[in-house]
Design a protein around this motif. Structure first.
Motif, mmCIF file in Angstrom:
data_model
loop_
_atom_site.group_PDB
_atom_site.id
_atom_site.type_symbol
_atom_site.label_atom_id
_atom_site.label_comp_id
_atom_site.label_asym_id
_atom_site.label_seq_id
_atom_site.Cartn_x
_atom_site.Cartn_y
_atom_site.Cartn_z
ATOM 1 N N PHE A 1 0.825 -1.209 0.000
ATOM 2 C CA PHE A 1 0.000 0.000 0.000
ATOM 3 C C PHE A 1 0.860 1.259 0.000
ATOM 4 O O PHE A 1 0.646 2.177 -0.804
ATOM 5 N N LEU A 2 1.849 1.301 0.874
ATOM 6 C CA LEU A 2 2.723 2.472 0.942
ATOM 7 C C LEU A 2 3.535 2.613 -0.345
ATOM 8 O O LEU A 2 3.769 3.730 -0.822
ATOM 9 N N GLY A 3 3.967 1.488 -0.912
ATOM 10 C CA GLY A 3 4.683 1.530 -2.184
ATOM 11 C C GLY A 3 3.822 2.071 -3.299
ATOM 12 O O GLY A 3 4.293 2.815 -4.177
ATOM 13 N N MET A 4 2.539 1.713 -3.297
ATOM 14 C CA MET A 4 1.616 2.242 -4.294
ATOM 15 C C MET A 4 1.503 3.761 -4.169
ATOM 16 O O MET A 4 1.527 4.483 -5.167
ATOM 17 N N LEU A 5 1.425 4.265 -2.939
ATOM 18 C CA LEU A 5 1.344 5.712 -2.737
ATOM 19 C C LEU A 5 2.620 6.410 -3.197
ATOM 20 O O LEU A 5 2.580 7.566 -3.620
ATOM 21 N N ARG A 6 3.747 5.710 -3.116
ATOM 22 C CA ARG A 6 5.017 6.282 -3.588
ATOM 23 C C ARG A 6 5.215 6.089 -5.085
ATOM 24 O O ARG A 6 6.218 6.535 -5.649
ATOM 25 N N GLY A 7 4.284 5.404 -5.741
ATOM 26 C CA GLY A 7 4.378 5.205 -7.175
ATOM 27 C C GLY A 7 5.323 4.101 -7.591
ATOM 28 O O GLY A 7 5.846 4.104 -8.708
ATOM 29 N N GLU A 8 5.517 3.096 -6.724
ATOM 30 C CA GLU A 8 6.459 2.023 -7.037
ATOM 31 C C GLU A 8 5.857 0.949 -7.943
ATOM 32 O O GLU A 8 6.582 0.093 -8.444
ATOM 33 N N ASN A 9 4.574 0.980 -8.145
ATOM 34 C CA ASN A 9 3.908 -0.034 -8.970
ATOM 35 C C ASN A 9 3.746 0.449 -10.398
ATOM 36 O O ASN A 9 3.745 1.658 -10.679
ATOM 37 N N THR A 10 3.588 -0.500 -11.311
ATOM 38 C CA THR A 10 3.140 -0.226 -12.668
ATOM 39 C C THR A 10 1.855 -1.010 -12.867
ATOM 40 O O THR A 10 1.825 -2.225 -12.684
ATOM 41 N N GLY A 11 0.777 -0.313 -13.216
ATOM 42 C CA GLY A 11 -0.522 -0.963 -13.296
ATOM 43 C C GLY A 11 -1.109 -1.150 -11.907
ATOM 44 O O GLY A 11 -0.689 -0.540 -10.924
ATOM 45 N N LYS A 12 -2.086 -2.035 -11.821
ATOM 46 C CA LYS A 12 -2.782 -2.295 -10.558
ATOM 47 C C LYS A 12 -1.902 -3.116 -9.625
ATOM 48 O O LYS A 12 -1.322 -4.123 -10.038
ATOM 49 N N ILE A 13 -1.800 -2.712 -8.367
ATOM 50 C CA ILE A 13 -1.020 -3.477 -7.407
ATOM 51 C C ILE A 13 -1.959 -4.424 -6.650
ATOM 52 O O ILE A 13 -3.027 -4.032 -6.179
ATOM 53 N N ILE A 14 -1.552 -5.696 -6.581
ATOM 54 C CA ILE A 14 -2.348 -6.751 -5.965
ATOM 55 C C ILE A 14 -1.450 -7.557 -5.044
ATOM 56 O O ILE A 14 -0.309 -7.861 -5.388
#
Length: 345
Positions: free
Chosen positions: A316-329
């Motif tokens: 979740f925190l990585g998603m907020l930092r923009g570490e994902n590409t596409g949907k994070i699951i």
């Protein structure tokens, strides 16, 4: 099957960017379903940008010291109702926990399409994909040949928007992203025609370079400076689809940039926001549109999968930092993948 259950609780309200100190894992005995309910062992969890808003002290937000909620897919492992059979795969909203007790009214059975992975029901066929599809077809009312700008184009909604827009006959497709690597992915894999890294300068200048002749539709996942730039770039009868305001979630004291409000009138611009929960009636239409393209290979889900429920807060925190590409699951690493076939094969 494990003998204990884990849940994630919020322990404090963040001011600005949240950290691991705002969450805690709680262990308990497996819950026992009452008559009329069933125990579900969760297999896949969705962490979403809207969860950040719910961490704050807002109406409908997360309660401190209680399990958080979120979209998840799980398997029934004990049932005390004839409506839910053991072994069934279900969608429900009691995420951020390894096990949940649900009733038939709280779940949705997933159609099973040959060749479509379960994760797709949390990404391209789930709330993320539905947001993109509703934004294009119901809010923007996209016409063939129209040019789009999508902010946060490498996120879950941004990648789905790009792929759907191309299939719907959009013209030039431009986006913003947070790194050169993400920009390259969008150009190479998703079908964007031009992408800029929003760190590289003023948004209005960067957008002007990739869309010198303007845009017809702006799908806004960010707000702030990029929203102001898009209003300036929109042509007559342009539309702004407001999905989210990620740029402001962790900066509550920031002053939003101003845009020329006269543009709204002089260019007959329409700006509209929406909540995907008000468009559940479009879900079947999304399946009808997207599934054939998934099966043919013309459409692919963009996903970043994190293994292990113990990493859900980090994801979740990585998603907020923009570490994902596409949907994070987040995926339960201990579970064998269920059979992908079913009644819709």
């Amino acid at each position: 099957m494990t003998e204990t259950a884990l849940t994630v609780h919020q322990t404090a309200r963040p001011h600005g960017f949240p950290g691991t100190e705002h969450f805690a894992f709680a262990e308990s005995a497996l819950p026992d379903p009452a008559t009329g309910g069933a125990l579900v062992e969760n297999l896949y969890w969705s962490v979403d940008p809207y969860h950040r808003e719910m961490l704050d002290d807002v109406p409908g937000g997360f309660a401190l010291g209680a399990p958080l909620e979120g979209r998840t897919i799980g398997r029934v492992i004990a049932s005390r109702t004839s409506s839910l059979a053991e072994g069934e795969i279900l969608f429900h909203r009691q995420g951020w926990r390894t096990h949940a007790v649900v009733t038939p009214e709280e779940v949705r059975r997933l159609p099973r399409f040959d060749g479509v992975p379960l994760t797709a029901y949390l990404s391209i066929l789930g709330g993320t994909g539905l947001t993109a599809y509703v934004g294009l077809t119901r809010i923007a009312r996209l016409k063939e040949g129209e040019d789009l700008f999508v902010s946060a184009a490498a996120g879950g909604v941004g990648t789905a928007t790009g792929r759907f827009a191309k299939l719907l006959g959009a013209g030039r497709l431009v986006g913003s992203a947070g790194s050169a690597a993400k920009a390259d992915y969008l150009l190479r894999e998703v079908g964007y025609d031009a992408v800029f890294d929003y760190h590289d300068g003023p948004a209005a200048d960067l957008l002007g370079k990739v869309a010198p002749n303007g845009i017809d539709v702006f799908v806004d996942n960010v707000g702030g400076e990029q929203l102001a730039a898009a209003v300036g770039a929109l042509r007559e009868f342009g539309r702004v689809v407001r999905v989210g305001t990620v740029s402001q979630y962790n900066t509550p004291d920031a002053v939003p940039p101003r845009f020329n409000h006269a543009d709204i009138v002089e260019k007959s611009i329409r700006m509209e926001g929406f909540l995907v929960r008000n468009y559940h009636d479009v879900q079947e239409e999304l399946y009808e549109f997207a599934v054939p393209h998934l099966r043919s290979g013309r459409l692919a889900p963009d996903e970043t999968v994190v293994d292990g429920f113990e990493h859900i807060v980090d994801a979740f925190l990585g998603m907020l930092r923009g570490e994902n590409t596409g949907k994070i699951i987040v995926r339960d690493r201990t579970q064998a993948l269920p059979h992908q076939g079913g009644p819709h094969d």
